[in-house]
Scaffold this motif. Sequence first.
Motif, PDB file in Angstrom:
ATOM      1  N   ASN A  64      30.113 197.034  69.741  1.00  0.00           N
ATOM      2  CA  ASN A  64      28.797 197.025  70.392  1.00  0.00           C
ATOM      3  C   ASN A  64      28.268 195.612  70.651  1.00  0.00           C
ATOM      4  N   TYR A  65      29.189 194.704  70.829  1.00  0.00           N
ATOM      5  CA  TYR A  65      28.766 193.359  71.240  1.00  0.00           C
ATOM      6  C   TYR A  65      28.569 193.384  72.767  1.00  0.00           C
ATOM      7  N   ALA A  66      27.837 192.408  73.270  1.00  0.00           N
ATOM      8  CA  ALA A  66      27.628 192.328  74.718  1.00  0.00           C
ATOM      9  C   ALA A  66      29.000 192.150  75.375  1.00  0.00           C
ATOM     10  N   THR A  87      33.957 184.953  67.729  1.00  0.00           N
ATOM     11  CA  THR A  87      32.663 184.508  67.206  1.00  0.00           C
ATOM     12  C   THR A  87      32.403 183.079  67.671  1.00  0.00           C
ATOM     13  N   VAL A  88      31.164 182.838  68.023  1.00  0.00           N
ATOM     14  CA  VAL A  88      30.799 181.524  68.561  1.00  0.00           C
ATOM     15  C   VAL A  88      30.224 180.684  67.430  1.00  0.00           C
ATOM     16  N   GLN A  89      30.848 179.560  67.154  1.00  0.00           N
ATOM     17  CA  GLN A  89      30.419 178.744  66.002  1.00  0.00           C
ATOM     18  C   GLN A  89      29.683 177.490  66.466  1.00  0.00           C
ATOM     19  N   VAL A  90      28.624 177.684  67.202  1.00  0.00           N
ATOM     20  CA  VAL A  90      27.836 176.523  67.628  1.00  0.00           C
ATOM     21  C   VAL A  90      26.601 176.460  66.754  1.00  0.00           C
ATOM     22  N   SER A  91      26.349 175.308  66.165  1.00  0.00           N
ATOM     23  CA  SER A  91      25.168 175.193  65.309  1.00  0.00           C
ATOM     24  C   SER A  91      24.785 173.731  65.193  1.00  0.00           C
ATOM     25  N   GLU A  92      23.578 173.469  64.742  1.00  0.00           N
ATOM     26  CA  GLU A  92      23.197 172.097  64.417  1.00  0.00           C
ATOM     27  C   GLU A  92      22.065 172.122  63.403  1.00  0.00           C
ATOM     28  N   MET A  93      21.854 171.005  62.739  1.00  0.00           N
ATOM     29  CA  MET A  93      20.783 170.988  61.730  1.00  0.00           C
ATOM     30  C   MET A  93      19.430 170.867  62.412  1.00  0.00           C
ATOM     31  N   GLU A 153      24.902 174.542  58.995  1.00  0.00           N
ATOM     32  CA  GLU A 153      23.862 173.579  59.384  1.00  0.00           C
ATOM     33  C   GLU A 153      22.459 174.158  59.199  1.00  0.00           C
ATOM     34  N   GLU A 154      22.297 175.447  59.523  1.00  0.00           N
ATOM     35  CA  GLU A 154      20.970 176.077  59.399  1.00  0.00           C
ATOM     36  C   GLU A 154      20.574 176.179  57.919  1.00  0.00           C
ATOM     37  N   LEU A 155      21.539 176.552  57.089  1.00  0.00           N
ATOM     38  CA  LEU A 155      21.285 176.665  55.643  1.00  0.00           C
ATOM     39  C   LEU A 155      20.804 175.324  55.076  1.00  0.00           C
ATOM     40  N   THR A 176      25.114 184.122  54.857  1.00  0.00           N
ATOM     41  CA  THR A 176      26.163 185.108  55.159  1.00  0.00           C
ATOM     42  C   THR A 176      26.706 184.963  56.584  1.00  0.00           C
ATOM     43  N   ASP A 177      27.966 185.364  56.726  1.00  0.00           N
ATOM     44  CA  ASP A 177      28.603 185.359  58.054  1.00  0.00           C
ATOM     45  C   ASP A 177      29.851 186.233  57.963  1.00  0.00           C
ATOM     46  N   ILE A 178      30.394 186.617  59.118  1.00  0.00           N
ATOM     47  CA  ILE A 178      31.653 187.366  59.078  1.00  0.00           C
ATOM     48  C   ILE A 178      32.849 186.431  59.198  1.00  0.00           C
ATOM     49  N   ASN A 179      32.612 185.209  59.600  1.00  0.00           N
ATOM     50  CA  ASN A 179      33.731 184.298  59.814  1.00  0.00           C
ATOM     51  C   ASN A 179      33.979 183.470  58.541  1.00  0.00           C
ATOM     52  N   ASP A 194      30.392 186.977  52.519  1.00  0.00           N
ATOM     53  CA  ASP A 194      30.910 187.589  53.734  1.00  0.00           C
ATOM     54  C   ASP A 194      30.107 188.877  53.958  1.00  0.00           C
ATOM     55  N   HIS A 195      29.339 188.921  55.012  1.00  0.00           N
ATOM     56  CA  HIS A 195      28.497 190.097  55.250  1.00  0.00           C
ATOM     57  C   HIS A 195      28.387 190.305  56.753  1.00  0.00           C
ATOM     58  N   SER A 196      28.618 191.546  57.176  1.00  0.00           N
ATOM     59  CA  SER A 196      28.478 191.842  58.603  1.00  0.00           C
ATOM     60  C   SER A 196      27.176 192.568  58.882  1.00  0.00           C
ATOM     61  N   LEU A 197      26.455 192.082  59.846  1.00  0.00           N
ATOM     62  CA  LEU A 197      25.196 192.724  60.249  1.00  0.00           C
ATOM     63  C   LEU A 197      25.467 194.063  60.920  1.00  0.00           C
ATOM     64  N   ASN A 242      20.413 182.967  67.062  1.00  0.00           N
ATOM     65  CA  ASN A 242      21.566 182.837  67.948  1.00  0.00           C
ATOM     66  C   ASN A 242      22.748 183.699  67.492  1.00  0.00           C
ATOM     67  N   VAL A 243      22.437 184.840  66.965  1.00  0.00           N
ATOM     68  CA  VAL A 243      23.460 185.813  66.565  1.00  0.00           C
ATOM     69  C   VAL A 243      23.278 187.086  67.410  1.00  0.00           C
ATOM     70  N   MET A 244      22.056 187.598  67.462  1.00  0.00           N
ATOM     71  CA  MET A 244      21.829 188.855  68.191  1.00  0.00           C
ATOM     72  C   MET A 244      22.016 188.720  69.699  1.00  0.00           C
ATOM     73  N   ILE A 245      22.032 187.494  70.199  1.00  0.00           N
ATOM     74  CA  ILE A 245      22.287 187.331  71.639  1.00  0.00           C
ATOM     75  C   ILE A 245      23.663 187.866  72.018  1.00  0.00           C
ATOM     76  N   TYR A 246      24.560 187.970  71.030  1.00  0.00           N
ATOM     77  CA  TYR A 246      25.912 188.461  71.325  1.00  0.00           C
ATOM     78  C   TYR A 246      26.026 189.977  71.198  1.00  0.00           C
ATOM     79  N   PHE A 247      24.934 190.642  70.834  1.00  0.00           N
ATOM     80  CA  PHE A 247      24.972 192.087  70.594  1.00  0.00           C
ATOM     81  C   PHE A 247      24.355 192.851  71.763  1.00  0.00           C
ATOM     82  N   ASP A 248      24.781 194.115  71.942  1.00  0.00           N
ATOM     83  CA  ASP A 248      24.100 194.937  72.949  1.00  0.00           C
ATOM     84  C   ASP A 248      22.813 195.522  72.336  1.00  0.00           C
TER      85      ASP A 248
HETATM   86  C1  SAM Z   1      26.115 180.740  67.423  1.00  0.00           C
HETATM   87  S1  SAM Z   1      26.354 180.971  65.702  1.00  0.00           S
HETATM   88  C2  SAM Z   1      24.714 180.773  65.073  1.00  0.00           C
HETATM   89  C3  SAM Z   1      24.644 179.838  63.905  1.00  0.00           C
HETATM   90  C4  SAM Z   1      23.253 179.560  63.339  1.00  0.00           C
HETATM   91  N1  SAM Z   1      22.560 180.765  62.993  1.00  0.00           N
HETATM   92  C5  SAM Z   1      22.428 178.756  64.316  1.00  0.00           C
HETATM   93  O1  SAM Z   1      21.562 179.295  64.991  1.00  0.00           O
HETATM   94  O2  SAM Z   1      22.657 177.546  64.412  1.00  0.00           O
HETATM   95  C6  SAM Z   1      26.596 182.746  65.587  1.00  0.00           C
HETATM   96  C7  SAM Z   1      27.166 183.186  64.234  1.00  0.00           C
HETATM   97  O3  SAM Z   1      27.023 184.611  64.106  1.00  0.00           O
HETATM   98  C8  SAM Z   1      28.143 185.080  63.390  1.00  0.00           C
HETATM   99  N2  SAM Z   1      28.278 186.528  63.586  1.00  0.00           N
HETATM  100  C9  SAM Z   1      28.762 187.190  64.658  1.00  0.00           C
HETATM  101  N3  SAM Z   1      28.764 188.518  64.436  1.00  0.00           N
HETATM  102  C10 SAM Z   1      28.249 188.703  63.191  1.00  0.00           C
HETATM  103  C11 SAM Z   1      28.003 189.847  62.387  1.00  0.00           C
HETATM  104  N4  SAM Z   1      28.284 191.062  62.826  1.00  0.00           N
HETATM  105  N5  SAM Z   1      27.466 189.670  61.161  1.00  0.00           N
HETATM  106  C12 SAM Z   1      27.190 188.433  60.701  1.00  0.00           C
HETATM  107  N6  SAM Z   1      27.398 187.305  61.417  1.00  0.00           N
HETATM  108  C13 SAM Z   1      27.939 187.433  62.646  1.00  0.00           C
HETATM  109  C14 SAM Z   1      29.292 184.266  63.955  1.00  0.00           C
HETATM  110  O4  SAM Z   1      30.432 184.283  63.118  1.00  0.00           O
HETATM  111  C15 SAM Z   1      28.637 182.885  64.067  1.00  0.00           C
HETATM  112  O5  SAM Z   1      28.846 182.134  62.896  1.00  0.00           O
END
Ligand code: SAM
Length: 265
Positions: free
Chosen positions: A18-20, A62-68, A103-105, A126-129, A187-190, A206-212
């Motif tokens: 159910n990702y975009a 999974t998109v790993q873009v982040s910054e502090m 970076e966010e943490l 938490t993250d899945i990656n 390790d936790h999946s939303l 910047n996580v839910m933008i990838y979801f439908d």
């Molecule tokens: C673009 S990064 C955002 C990083 C940080 N939150 C920020 O805004 O700088 C998106 C992160 O969401 C994670 N992600 C994708 N699907 C996920 C899921 N189902 N549960 C938890 N994390 C997920 C990806 O592995 C990735 O690390």
Amino acid sequence: MRLLLEALFLKYHYDFRNYAMASIRRRLKQARQNLGFASFSALQESLLHDPDMVATLLRYLTVQVSEMFRDPSYFKAIREKVVPHLRTYPSLKVWIAGCSTGEELYSFAILFREEGLEDRTIFYATDINQEALQTAEAGIYPLDRLQHFTECHRQSGGKSSLSDYYQAAYGRASFDKSLRRNVVFSDHSLVTDAVFGEMHFISCRNVMIYFDRVLQDRVITLFRDSLVRKGFLGLGSRETIRFSENASAFHEFVRDEKIYQRRVD
Ligand SMILES: C[S@@+](CC[C@H](N)C(=O)[O-])C[C@H]1O[C@@H](n2cnc3c(N)ncnc32)[C@H](O)[C@@H]1O
């Protein structure tokens, strides 16, 4: 491609169904080409027989873009508007959901130290990656990114110099171990995992933008059920709860910064 996503879910429990789709399609195409598979079914075949392929594929999916202190005005609003509320609690739980490489943490850990809240706080990152989580746990970043992070920290209302929190050597910046004293990495999946209870603040940017839409609704329900009453939810600038069936469970606390507060009932 759908079959490939089914296989990834059924065999390894990573659920991207159910990702975009436009972005998943693009990413899978790129994976297939770069990894040298003639077809998606060949890629699927390899995935089913080679567990190492999962980590490889996750790098694409999974998109790993982040910054502090990304979007410093978000952190400024937390300092100025949310922290006064958080100070009223004797202990705090903060969940950084989809924390990527950390970076966010570290931005939160530094902000909470500067605001005198660190000792009463447990952070859940938490993250899945898994590879991203390992980087988060190590807290080491290329030194050439630090100039930008320093500027963002300053703009967020930072009360000290960012260089107080890391040691620079051999082109890398190692963040102080003490910043992760109160951090649980997990390790936790939303999408597939359960509620994390009794949080006072959830930051999921910047996580839910990838979801439908269906999945966004599920995640917002998860956040609602994971927050204490009057707890806070912070989203990224391109994300909103407005269209969710749970929108009425929250009110817009700092509208421009996408910081919501859970209503009392
Ligand atoms: C673009 S990064 C955002 C990083 C940080 N939150 C920020 O805004 O700088 C998106 C992160 O969401 C994670 N992600 C994708 N699907 C996920 C899921 N189902 N549960 C938890 N994390 C997920 C990806 O592995 C990735 O690390």
